[in-house]
Scaffold this motif. Structure first.
Motif, PDB file in Angstrom:
ATOM      1  N   ILE A  95     -59.476   5.405  28.304  1.00  0.00           N
ATOM      2  CA  ILE A  95     -59.154   6.490  29.236  1.00  0.00           C
ATOM      3  C   ILE A  95     -58.485   7.651  28.499  1.00  0.00           C
ATOM      4  CG2 ILE A  95     -56.855   5.688  29.953  1.00  0.00           C
ATOM      5  CD1 ILE A  95     -57.688   6.395  32.829  1.00  0.00           C
ATOM      6  N   LEU A  96     -57.675   7.363  27.488  1.00  0.00           N
ATOM      7  CA  LEU A  96     -57.053   8.438  26.717  1.00  0.00           C
ATOM      8  C   LEU A  96     -58.082   9.168  25.854  1.00  0.00           C
ATOM      9  CD1 LEU A  96     -53.681   6.806  25.615  1.00  0.00           C
ATOM     10  CD2 LEU A  96     -54.030   8.581  27.339  1.00  0.00           C
ATOM     11  N   SER A  97     -58.993   8.432  25.240  1.00  0.00           N
ATOM     12  CA  SER A  97     -60.012   9.088  24.419  1.00  0.00           C
ATOM     13  C   SER A  97     -60.953   9.917  25.276  1.00  0.00           C
ATOM     14  CB  SER A  97     -60.793   8.039  23.623  1.00  0.00           C
ATOM     15  OG  SER A  97     -61.417   7.104  24.494  1.00  0.00           O
ATOM     16  N   ALA A  98     -61.327   9.412  26.464  1.00  0.00           N
ATOM     17  CA  ALA A  98     -62.179  10.192  27.361  1.00  0.00           C
ATOM     18  C   ALA A  98     -61.451  11.438  27.849  1.00  0.00           C
ATOM     19  CB  ALA A  98     -62.605   9.332  28.546  1.00  0.00           C
ATOM     20  N   PHE A  99     -60.171  11.322  28.138  1.00  0.00           N
ATOM     21  CA  PHE A  99     -59.369  12.476  28.554  1.00  0.00           C
ATOM     22  C   PHE A  99     -59.331  13.537  27.457  1.00  0.00           C
ATOM     23  CE2 PHE A  99     -54.975  14.327  28.644  1.00  0.00           C
ATOM     24  CZ  PHE A  99     -55.183  15.161  29.736  1.00  0.00           C
ATOM     25  N   ALA A 100     -59.157  13.118  26.221  1.00  0.00           N
ATOM     26  CA  ALA A 100     -59.115  14.067  25.109  1.00  0.00           C
ATOM     27  C   ALA A 100     -60.473  14.741  24.910  1.00  0.00           C
ATOM     28  CB  ALA A 100     -58.681  13.355  23.835  1.00  0.00           C
ATOM     29  N   ILE A 101     -61.554  13.980  25.024  1.00  0.00           N
ATOM     30  CA  ILE A 101     -62.886  14.537  24.795  1.00  0.00           C
ATOM     31  C   ILE A 101     -63.263  15.545  25.881  1.00  0.00           C
ATOM     32  CG2 ILE A 101     -65.346  13.927  24.796  1.00  0.00           C
ATOM     33  CD1 ILE A 101     -64.545  11.336  23.361  1.00  0.00           C
ATOM     34  N   VAL A 102     -62.874  15.293  27.117  1.00  0.00           N
ATOM     35  CA  VAL A 102     -63.294  16.155  28.224  1.00  0.00           C
ATOM     36  C   VAL A 102     -62.397  17.374  28.366  1.00  0.00           C
ATOM     37  CG1 VAL A 102     -63.603  16.263  30.732  1.00  0.00           C
ATOM     38  CG2 VAL A 102     -64.386  14.256  29.456  1.00  0.00           C
ATOM     39  N   TYR A 103     -61.085  17.213  28.233  1.00  0.00           N
ATOM     40  CA  TYR A 103     -60.156  18.278  28.610  1.00  0.00           C
ATOM     41  C   TYR A 103     -59.538  19.031  27.436  1.00  0.00           C
ATOM     42  CZ  TYR A 103     -60.498  16.612  33.370  1.00  0.00           C
ATOM     43  OH  TYR A 103     -60.972  16.250  34.617  1.00  0.00           O
ATOM     44  N   PHE A 104     -59.805  18.617  26.208  1.00  0.00           N
ATOM     45  CA  PHE A 104     -59.271  19.330  25.055  1.00  0.00           C
ATOM     46  C   PHE A 104     -60.429  19.918  24.256  1.00  0.00           C
ATOM     47  CE2 PHE A 104     -55.833  16.564  26.231  1.00  0.00           C
ATOM     48  CZ  PHE A 104     -54.684  17.290  25.933  1.00  0.00           C
ATOM     49  N   ARG A 105     -60.267  21.154  23.850  1.00  0.00           N
ATOM     50  CA  ARG A 105     -61.275  21.826  23.047  1.00  0.00           C
ATOM     51  C   ARG A 105     -60.834  21.814  21.587  1.00  0.00           C
ATOM     52  NH1 ARG A 105     -63.061  21.006  27.282  1.00  0.00           N
ATOM     53  NH2 ARG A 105     -64.061  22.425  28.757  1.00  0.00           N
ATOM     54  N   PHE A 106     -61.488  21.007  20.772  1.00  0.00           N
ATOM     55  CA  PHE A 106     -61.140  20.924  19.369  1.00  0.00           C
ATOM     56  C   PHE A 106     -62.424  20.770  18.558  1.00  0.00           C
ATOM     57  CE2 PHE A 106     -60.924  16.713  21.259  1.00  0.00           C
ATOM     58  CZ  PHE A 106     -61.673  15.940  20.409  1.00  0.00           C
ATOM     59  N   PHE A 164     -66.884  10.125  34.571  1.00  0.00           N
ATOM     60  CA  PHE A 164     -66.109  10.357  35.785  1.00  0.00           C
ATOM     61  C   PHE A 164     -65.264  11.622  35.678  1.00  0.00           C
ATOM     62  CE2 PHE A 164     -61.849   9.795  37.678  1.00  0.00           C
ATOM     63  CZ  PHE A 164     -62.215  10.031  38.991  1.00  0.00           C
ATOM     64  N   PHE A 165     -64.615  11.813  34.543  1.00  0.00           N
ATOM     65  CA  PHE A 165     -63.776  13.007  34.380  1.00  0.00           C
ATOM     66  C   PHE A 165     -64.605  14.283  34.488  1.00  0.00           C
ATOM     67  CE2 PHE A 165     -60.498  10.539  31.645  1.00  0.00           C
ATOM     68  CZ  PHE A 165     -59.959  10.010  32.806  1.00  0.00           C
ATOM     69  N   MET A 166     -65.864  14.240  34.079  1.00  0.00           N
ATOM     70  CA  MET A 166     -66.712  15.420  34.172  1.00  0.00           C
ATOM     71  C   MET A 166     -67.077  15.762  35.610  1.00  0.00           C
ATOM     72  SD  MET A 166     -69.217  14.831  30.868  1.00  0.00           S
ATOM     73  CE  MET A 166     -70.126  16.344  31.156  1.00  0.00           C
ATOM     74  N   THR A 167     -66.891  14.800  36.544  1.00  0.00           N
ATOM     75  CA  THR A 167     -67.157  15.087  37.960  1.00  0.00           C
ATOM     76  C   THR A 167     -65.929  15.609  38.688  1.00  0.00           C
ATOM     77  OG1 THR A 167     -66.610  12.840  38.686  1.00  0.00           O
ATOM     78  CG2 THR A 167     -68.875  13.232  37.975  1.00  0.00           C
ATOM     79  N   VAL A 168     -64.769  15.550  38.057  1.00  0.00           N
ATOM     80  CA  VAL A 168     -63.547  16.059  38.680  1.00  0.00           C
ATOM     81  C   VAL A 168     -63.615  17.588  38.697  1.00  0.00           C
ATOM     82  CG1 VAL A 168     -61.034  16.187  38.500  1.00  0.00           C
ATOM     83  CG2 VAL A 168     -62.216  14.058  37.952  1.00  0.00           C
ATOM     84  N   PRO A 169     -63.427  18.217  39.850  1.00  0.00           N
ATOM     85  CA  PRO A 169     -63.531  19.690  39.917  1.00  0.00           C
ATOM     86  C   PRO A 169     -62.541  20.368  38.985  1.00  0.00           C
ATOM     87  CG  PRO A 169     -63.488  18.727  42.118  1.00  0.00           C
ATOM     88  CD  PRO A 169     -63.164  17.616  41.159  1.00  0.00           C
ATOM     89  N   ASP A 170     -62.996  21.452  38.359  1.00  0.00           N
ATOM     90  CA  ASP A 170     -62.121  22.221  37.481  1.00  0.00           C
ATOM     91  C   ASP A 170     -60.970  22.868  38.240  1.00  0.00           C
ATOM     92  OD1 ASP A 170     -63.721  21.566  35.345  1.00  0.00           O
ATOM     93  OD2 ASP A 170     -64.941  23.391  35.490  1.00  0.00           O
ATOM     94  N   GLU A 171     -61.156  23.042  39.555  1.00  0.00           N
ATOM     95  CA  GLU A 171     -60.091  23.665  40.355  1.00  0.00           C
ATOM     96  C   GLU A 171     -58.815  22.833  40.333  1.00  0.00           C
ATOM     97  OE1 GLU A 171     -63.145  23.308  41.231  1.00  0.00           O
ATOM     98  OE2 GLU A 171     -63.892  25.349  41.590  1.00  0.00           O
ATOM     99  N   LEU A 172     -58.950  21.510  40.225  1.00  0.00           N
ATOM    100  CA  LEU A 172     -57.755  20.666  40.152  1.00  0.00           C
ATOM    101  C   LEU A 172     -56.967  20.937  38.875  1.00  0.00           C
ATOM    102  CD1 LEU A 172     -59.085  17.218  41.445  1.00  0.00           C
ATOM    103  CD2 LEU A 172     -57.540  18.788  42.613  1.00  0.00           C
ATOM    104  N   MET A 173     -57.672  21.076  37.786  1.00  0.00           N
ATOM    105  CA  MET A 173     -56.997  21.374  36.527  1.00  0.00           C
ATOM    106  C   MET A 173     -56.347  22.759  36.561  1.00  0.00           C
ATOM    107  SD  MET A 173     -58.612  21.439  32.676  1.00  0.00           S
ATOM    108  CE  MET A 173     -59.740  22.764  33.145  1.00  0.00           C
ATOM    109  N   GLU A 277     -69.142   3.973  44.252  1.00  0.00           N
ATOM    110  CA  GLU A 277     -68.636   5.256  44.718  1.00  0.00           C
ATOM    111  C   GLU A 277     -68.968   6.337  43.705  1.00  0.00           C
ATOM    112  OE1 GLU A 277     -64.305   6.121  44.904  1.00  0.00           O
ATOM    113  OE2 GLU A 277     -64.666   6.116  47.063  1.00  0.00           O
ATOM    114  N   THR A 278     -69.583   7.402  44.161  1.00  0.00           N
ATOM    115  CA  THR A 278     -70.003   8.468  43.256  1.00  0.00           C
ATOM    116  C   THR A 278     -69.220   9.740  43.465  1.00  0.00           C
ATOM    117  OG1 THR A 278     -71.736   9.106  44.837  1.00  0.00           O
ATOM    118  CG2 THR A 278     -72.345   7.579  43.072  1.00  0.00           C
ATOM    119  N   GLU A 279     -68.710   9.992  44.649  1.00  0.00           N
ATOM    120  CA  GLU A 279     -67.962  11.195  44.927  1.00  0.00           C
ATOM    121  C   GLU A 279     -66.510  10.834  45.186  1.00  0.00           C
ATOM    122  OE1 GLU A 279     -71.588  13.691  47.033  1.00  0.00           O
ATOM    123  OE2 GLU A 279     -69.647  13.509  48.024  1.00  0.00           O
ATOM    124  N   LYS A 280     -65.597  11.477  44.490  1.00  0.00           N
ATOM    125  CA  LYS A 280     -64.175  11.168  44.618  1.00  0.00           C
ATOM    126  C   LYS A 280     -63.513  12.205  45.515  1.00  0.00           C
ATOM    127  CE  LYS A 280     -65.049   8.026  41.587  1.00  0.00           C
ATOM    128  NZ  LYS A 280     -65.117   6.641  41.917  1.00  0.00           N
TER     129      LYS A 280
END
Length: 280
Positions: A95-106, A164-173, A277-280
């Motif tokens: 979950i930490l590696s997926a979080f870093a890959i999706v939400y950090f630009r490096f 899953f993280f890619m389906t989370v709306p950017d508006e939340l971030m 479940e596909t939509e959160k």
């Protein structure tokens, strides 16, 4: 509109029933064998009805130590420890590696993901010789670290969390950023609650994966104090100059099945929800 065809409904249900029978029958045989005495399984006629020796067989499994094996409770503890550490380690790292890959630009972010993903084609069985060499050189043979650390990384769980993280709306971030939330606060207060069903589903799968390990523990442990239940059951069946006591072996098998079954039963709702479940 789906047509109502009675013969097709009957056929599909018949296939399902046959499939269930094929899957359940070996489990039923193990349950029946665990309730009989030592001579019922070796008589040449397989009993299909329960006997009255279940309690005696369970007591013998729990109280007697087979030659070359460890006490049942110690092997159960080793299997439980191994399953829990592998499950927790895989979830945390993935979950930490997926979080870093999706939400950090490096630089190399996409390359890092694909390197992780490619490891799906390299399970432990494929890389078992170099993995064993590394564990041996680090002095981790006959230890809980040697049993668990090589099995902790999980490309599958990383991939599932990333999707899953890619389906989370950017508006939340964006809303969290406006409120002054840092990355870890966004992760802790928003992503983790949303990932609850995914974590539950993966916990069930990964716990069973860790509980059922046989090949890796067999390679890295020579001390009976670190034997797992899967190794213990195998050693109970592999006896020399004597017939295996199948009633005792099947009683141990039934007891070894209980923790995974209980995990599935208690987490069934979250497990199914996390898979469908596909939509959160």
């Amino acid at each position: 509109m789906v047509e109502n065809r009675p013969w097709l409904t009957f056929f599909t249900h018949a296939v399902l029933v046959i499939g269930v029978i094929i899957v359940v029958f070996p489990v039923y045989v193990a349950l029946i064998a665990s309730t009989h005495g030592p001579f019922a399984m070796g008589s040449g006629r397989m009993p299909l009805l329960p006997g009255d020796q279940l309690w005696n067989n369970v007591v013998e499994v729990l109280t007697e130590t087979r030659r070359g094996a460890a006490p049942f409770w110690l092997m159960a503890w080793n299997s439980l420890w191994m399953a829990v550490i592998i499950t927790a380690g895989k979830i945390v790292i993935s979950i930490l590696s997926a979080f870093a890959i999706v939400y950090f630009r490096f630089p190399g972010r996409v390359l890092a993901f694909w390197i992780i993903f490619i490891t799906l084609m390299l399970p432990v069985e494929v890389r078992i010789i170099p993995t064993f060499a590394v564990v041996a050189n680090l002095g981790l043979l006959n230890s809980y670290l040697g049993l668990t650390i090589p099995l902790i990384a999980s490309a599958t769980a990383t991939f599932l969390f990333r999707q899953f993280f890619m389906t989370v709306p950017d508006e939340l971030m964006e809303a969290a950023r406006v409120d002054g939330a840092g990355p870890m606060k966004f992760f802790r207060d928003i992503l983790l609650p949303l990932s609850r069903t995914n974590i539950a589903a993966l916990c069930v799968i990964l716990f069973i994966f860790g509980w059922m390990q046989y090949l890796w523990p067999m390679l890295v442990t020579t001390d009976p104090n670190y034997y797992t239940l899967m190794m213990g059951v195998k050693r109970m069946a592999a006896v020399q100059d004597a017939d295996p006591q199948w009633n005792i072996i099947m009683a141990a098998v039934v007891m070894a099945m209980l923790p995974p079954v209980l995990i599935v039963i208690f987490m069934q709702r979250l497990f199914v929800k996390g898979l469908v479940e596909t939509e959160k």
